[in-house]
Write a protein that holds these residues in place. Structure first.
Motif, PDB file in Angstrom:
ATOM      1  N   CYS A  27       0.852  -1.186   0.000  1.00  0.00           N
ATOM      2  CA  CYS A  27       0.000   0.000   0.000  1.00  0.00           C
ATOM      3  C   CYS A  27       0.889   1.238   0.000  1.00  0.00           C
ATOM      4  O   CYS A  27       1.644   1.461   0.940  1.00  0.00           O
ATOM      5  CB  CYS A  27      -0.938  -0.010   1.207  1.00  0.00           C
ATOM      6  SG  CYS A  27      -2.223   1.247   1.070  1.00  0.00           S
ATOM      7  N   GLU A  73      -7.104   2.276   5.763  1.00  0.00           N
ATOM      8  CA  GLU A  73      -8.382   2.327   5.053  1.00  0.00           C
ATOM      9  C   GLU A  73      -8.392   1.394   3.843  1.00  0.00           C
ATOM     10  O   GLU A  73      -9.376   0.686   3.605  1.00  0.00           O
ATOM     11  CB  GLU A  73      -8.660   3.762   4.591  1.00  0.00           C
ATOM     12  CG  GLU A  73      -8.832   4.746   5.727  1.00  0.00           C
ATOM     13  CD  GLU A  73      -8.896   6.196   5.255  1.00  0.00           C
ATOM     14  OE1 GLU A  73      -8.856   6.434   4.017  1.00  0.00           O
ATOM     15  OE2 GLU A  73      -8.977   7.081   6.108  1.00  0.00           O
ATOM     16  N   GLU A  74      -7.320   1.413   3.083  1.00  0.00           N
ATOM     17  CA  GLU A  74      -7.290   0.684   1.814  1.00  0.00           C
ATOM     18  C   GLU A  74      -7.216  -0.828   1.970  1.00  0.00           C
ATOM     19  O   GLU A  74      -7.858  -1.562   1.207  1.00  0.00           O
ATOM     20  CB  GLU A  74      -6.135   1.174   0.944  1.00  0.00           C
ATOM     21  CG  GLU A  74      -6.334   2.578   0.434  1.00  0.00           C
ATOM     22  CD  GLU A  74      -7.636   2.751  -0.330  1.00  0.00           C
ATOM     23  OE1 GLU A  74      -7.938   1.927  -1.212  1.00  0.00           O
ATOM     24  OE2 GLU A  74      -8.369   3.709  -0.030  1.00  0.00           O
ATOM     25  N   PRO A  76      -8.293  -2.868   4.570  1.00  0.00           N
ATOM     26  CA  PRO A  76      -9.604  -3.451   4.922  1.00  0.00           C
ATOM     27  C   PRO A  76     -10.622  -3.338   3.785  1.00  0.00           C
ATOM     28  O   PRO A  76     -11.400  -4.261   3.547  1.00  0.00           O
ATOM     29  CB  PRO A  76     -10.049  -2.642   6.143  1.00  0.00           C
ATOM     30  CG  PRO A  76      -8.790  -2.108   6.730  1.00  0.00           C
ATOM     31  CD  PRO A  76      -7.877  -1.865   5.562  1.00  0.00           C
ATOM     32  N   ARG A  77     -10.613  -2.212   3.061  1.00  0.00           N
ATOM     33  CA  ARG A  77     -11.536  -2.041   1.934  1.00  0.00           C
ATOM     34  C   ARG A  77     -11.281  -3.105   0.867  1.00  0.00           C
ATOM     35  O   ARG A  77     -12.212  -3.744   0.373  1.00  0.00           O
ATOM     36  CB  ARG A  77     -11.376  -0.650   1.308  1.00  0.00           C
ATOM     37  CG  ARG A  77     -12.332  -0.410   0.137  1.00  0.00           C
ATOM     38  CD  ARG A  77     -11.895   0.732  -0.753  1.00  0.00           C
ATOM     39  NE  ARG A  77     -10.556   0.586  -1.294  1.00  0.00           N
ATOM     40  CZ  ARG A  77     -10.218  -0.225  -2.305  1.00  0.00           C
ATOM     41  NH1 ARG A  77     -11.117  -0.999  -2.871  1.00  0.00           N
ATOM     42  NH2 ARG A  77      -8.969  -0.282  -2.739  1.00  0.00           N
ATOM     43  N   ALA A  78     -10.011  -3.311   0.526  1.00  0.00           N
ATOM     44  CA  ALA A  78      -9.674  -4.302  -0.499  1.00  0.00           C
ATOM     45  C   ALA A  78     -10.056  -5.709  -0.043  1.00  0.00           C
ATOM     46  O   ALA A  78     -10.594  -6.494  -0.828  1.00  0.00           O
ATOM     47  CB  ALA A  78      -8.184  -4.229  -0.818  1.00  0.00           C
ATOM     48  N   ARG A  80     -12.443  -6.565   1.996  1.00  0.00           N
ATOM     49  CA  ARG A  80     -13.906  -6.682   1.885  1.00  0.00           C
ATOM     50  C   ARG A  80     -14.304  -6.870   0.425  1.00  0.00           C
ATOM     51  O   ARG A  80     -15.121  -7.728   0.089  1.00  0.00           O
ATOM     52  CB  ARG A  80     -14.594  -5.446   2.463  1.00  0.00           C
ATOM     53  CG  ARG A  80     -14.683  -5.401   3.963  1.00  0.00           C
ATOM     54  CD  ARG A  80     -15.583  -4.284   4.460  1.00  0.00           C
ATOM     55  NE  ARG A  80     -15.250  -2.971   3.920  1.00  0.00           N
ATOM     56  CZ  ARG A  80     -14.336  -2.141   4.450  1.00  0.00           C
ATOM     57  NH1 ARG A  80     -13.672  -2.497   5.531  1.00  0.00           N
ATOM     58  NH2 ARG A  80     -14.107  -0.975   3.904  1.00  0.00           N
ATOM     59  N   GLU A  81     -13.724  -6.052  -0.465  1.00  0.00           N
ATOM     60  CA  GLU A  81     -14.042  -6.126  -1.895  1.00  0.00           C
ATOM     61  C   GLU A  81     -13.701  -7.506  -2.466  1.00  0.00           C
ATOM     62  O   GLU A  81     -14.424  -8.026  -3.311  1.00  0.00           O
ATOM     63  CB  GLU A  81     -13.254  -5.040  -2.629  1.00  0.00           C
ATOM     64  CG  GLU A  81     -13.538  -4.971  -4.112  1.00  0.00           C
ATOM     65  CD  GLU A  81     -12.743  -3.858  -4.764  1.00  0.00           C
ATOM     66  OE1 GLU A  81     -12.038  -4.153  -5.747  1.00  0.00           O
ATOM     67  OE2 GLU A  81     -12.819  -2.708  -4.290  1.00  0.00           O
TER      68      GLU A  81
END
Length: 87
Positions: A27, A73-74, A76-78, A80-81
């Motif tokens: 990241c 942020e990125e 956990p977002r990834a 989940r995605e």
């Protein structure tokens, strides 16, 4: 930022050798660039090191996934995605 070569990172090397699929994530935190702590030469070196790592991983049937943004942020977002959870 450290251990960006497969052969320098024992955990990554072991994961690549012991798994059918490994998808390492890097990241790129905007703070790293905006902080002034890194100049253009160092940033270019980082980008080249990431490209080399990706090439090395691809030769092993994997690849490097590079995210841009705040890691907290990125990542956990990834996850989940991608539908990644704990098993």
């Amino acid at each position: 930022r450290k251990g960006l070569r497969v052969h320098d990172n024992a955990a990554l090397l072991t994961a690549c050798e012991g798994s059918s699929h490994v998808y390492p994530v890097f990241c790129l935190d905007p703070w790293f660039v905006a902080s002034g702590a890194v100049g253009p030469v160092r940033l270019r070196f980082l980008c080249e090191a990431l490209a080399d790592l990706d090439a090395s991983l691809r030769s092993r049937g994997s690849r490097l996934i590079v995210l841009h943004g705040k890691p907290e942020e990125e990542i956990p977002r990834a996850l989940r995605e991608w539908g990644v959870g704990r098993h």
